[in-house]
Design an enzyme around this catalytic site. Sequence first.
Site, short mmCIF file in Angstrom:
data_model
loop_
_atom_site.label_atom_id
_atom_site.label_comp_id
_atom_site.label_asym_id
_atom_site.label_seq_id
_atom_site.Cartn_x
_atom_site.Cartn_y
_atom_site.Cartn_z
N LYS A 1 -4.20 0.05 -16.81
CA LYS A 1 -4.42 -1.29 -16.27
C LYS A 1 -5.88 -1.76 -16.35
O LYS A 1 -6.13 -2.94 -16.49
CB LYS A 1 -3.93 -1.37 -14.82
N ASP B 1 0.72 -8.45 -10.51
CA ASP B 1 0.95 -7.60 -9.33
C ASP B 1 0.71 -8.36 -8.03
O ASP B 1 1.43 -8.15 -7.05
CB ASP B 1 0.02 -6.37 -9.36
P1 NAP Z 1 -4.58 4.91 -6.56
O1 NAP Z 1 -5.44 3.95 -7.28
O2 NAP Z 1 -4.62 6.35 -6.96
O3 NAP Z 1 -4.93 4.81 -4.98
C1 NAP Z 1 -4.36 5.71 -4.06
C2 NAP Z 1 -4.71 5.30 -2.65
O4 NAP Z 1 -4.00 6.18 -1.77
C3 NAP Z 1 -6.21 5.42 -2.30
O5 NAP Z 1 -6.54 4.45 -1.35
C4 NAP Z 1 -6.26 6.83 -1.68
O6 NAP Z 1 -7.34 7.01 -0.79
C5 NAP Z 1 -4.97 6.85 -0.91
N1 NAP Z 1 -4.47 8.21 -0.66
C6 NAP Z 1 -3.92 9.07 -1.57
N2 NAP Z 1 -3.58 10.22 -0.97
C7 NAP Z 1 -3.92 10.09 0.33
C8 NAP Z 1 -3.83 10.94 1.47
N3 NAP Z 1 -3.32 12.17 1.38
N4 NAP Z 1 -4.28 10.49 2.66
C9 NAP Z 1 -4.79 9.23 2.78
N5 NAP Z 1 -4.91 8.38 1.74
C10 NAP Z 1 -4.48 8.81 0.54
O7 NAP Z 1 -3.03 4.51 -6.65
P2 NAP Z 1 -2.41 3.03 -6.82
O8 NAP Z 1 -2.18 2.74 -8.24
O9 NAP Z 1 -3.23 2.10 -6.01
O10 NAP Z 1 -0.95 3.24 -6.16
C11 NAP Z 1 -0.78 3.44 -4.77
C12 NAP Z 1 0.71 3.43 -4.41
O11 NAP Z 1 1.26 2.14 -4.69
C13 NAP Z 1 1.56 4.42 -5.21
O12 NAP Z 1 2.49 5.00 -4.35
C14 NAP Z 1 2.27 3.55 -6.23
O13 NAP Z 1 3.54 4.07 -6.61
C15 NAP Z 1 2.45 2.27 -5.45
N6 NAP Z 1 2.55 1.08 -6.32
C16 NAP Z 1 3.68 0.30 -6.20
C17 NAP Z 1 3.80 -0.83 -6.98
C18 NAP Z 1 5.03 -1.68 -6.86
O14 NAP Z 1 5.28 -2.49 -7.77
N7 NAP Z 1 5.79 -1.59 -5.79
C19 NAP Z 1 2.78 -1.19 -7.87
C20 NAP Z 1 1.65 -0.38 -7.96
C21 NAP Z 1 1.54 0.75 -7.17
P3 NAP Z 1 -8.81 7.47 -1.35
O15 NAP Z 1 -9.45 6.21 -1.87
O16 NAP Z 1 -9.49 7.99 -0.15
O17 NAP Z 1 -8.56 8.49 -2.40
#
Ligand code: NAP
Length: 279
Positions: free
Chosen positions: A74, A110
């Site tokens: 992305k 998104d």
């Molecule tokens: P990302 O960029 O890797 O960000 C992950 C986030 O989760 C960060 O804020 C991270 O905190 C936090 N995190 C991860 N493990 C954690 C833990 N054990 N304790 C506390 N915080 C934690 O991922 P992303 O692309 O933003 O995606 C995040 C979620 O959204 C995923 O589950 C994904 O499947 C979902 N999503 C859904 C859609 C949809 O269309 N519904 C679209 C996109 C994403 P830190 O910054 O401290 O590491």
Amino acid sequence: MKNSLAKHKICLVVGDPIDHSLSPQMHSSGFKALGIDDRFVFLAAKVSIERVAYLVTSIKTLGILGVSCTIPHKTAVIDYLDEIDPVAKKIGAVNTLVNKEGQVKGFNTDWLGIVKPLEQLIEIKNKKVALIGAGGAARAVSYAINIKKGKLMIFNRSLEKALALAKEFNGQAFSLDQIAKVEEADVIINATSLGMKPEQNKTPVPKECLHKGQIVFDIIYNPMETRLLREAKSKGAKIIYGLEMLLEQGVAQFQLYTGYSAPVEVMRQTLIKCLEGNT
Ligand code: NAP
């Protein structure tokens, strides 16, 4: 031959990994419902991050119509685009590429996946919105809430990331130690991966902070009903499934690719069927 496959316009979802993607089923069911499946086809392709430099060239070479980008492309693909939509530029990520006469333009849909489901229930303006997470998806959420004039509170494990995002999108930043403050929020949006399979027993928000009158939106869609949503529902809050974000970002893509309004309910039912089959 009436339905020559050679005449189909090709759409793809690209990412790495890609096997879990529901975009091919979602879009294909839309093509079929509108009777345009003899003109459009939607497939998935695994493209490693090392190959991202070739992605846009490949789109042009093969005459591919549209590409949905997922992790990890992305942000990386932006450098290779001919043009970027101003909204995608502000968010700093594209999830949609459209090839128009050999020029590839990047869009971000998104944020519509956040705004559309929320606006079915509430006017975002002046509402306190607690966003948990400050990763990639949280950027689209922050843009959506800021552009709709909500009061954004960002909670994240790494406080420095919450601070940076809050600065960019006019919010306040908090560490997860201060999570009890979400009790004040009208809307809670989980954009962390906490609660996603295989760790579906986890939740980013203690049950005590959830109450009636709140809207709780978990953007995780696997499982469809996360622990956070189950607990929010049990406390009388309204809930929005992550499936709705997946759907609405796809609905906007469908229009960009085909020029047709998407058959939303057909696409929603396809996602539900796929996700229920996963449980
Ligand atoms: P990302 O960029 O890797 O960000 C992950 C986030 O989760 C960060 O804020 C991270 O905190 C936090 N995190 C991860 N493990 C954690 C833990 N054990 N304790 C506390 N915080 C934690 O991922 P992303 O692309 O933003 O995606 C995040 C979620 O959204 C995923 O589950 C994904 O499947 C979902 N999503 C859904 C859609 C949809 O269309 N519904 C679209 C996109 C994403 P830190 O910054 O401290 O590491």
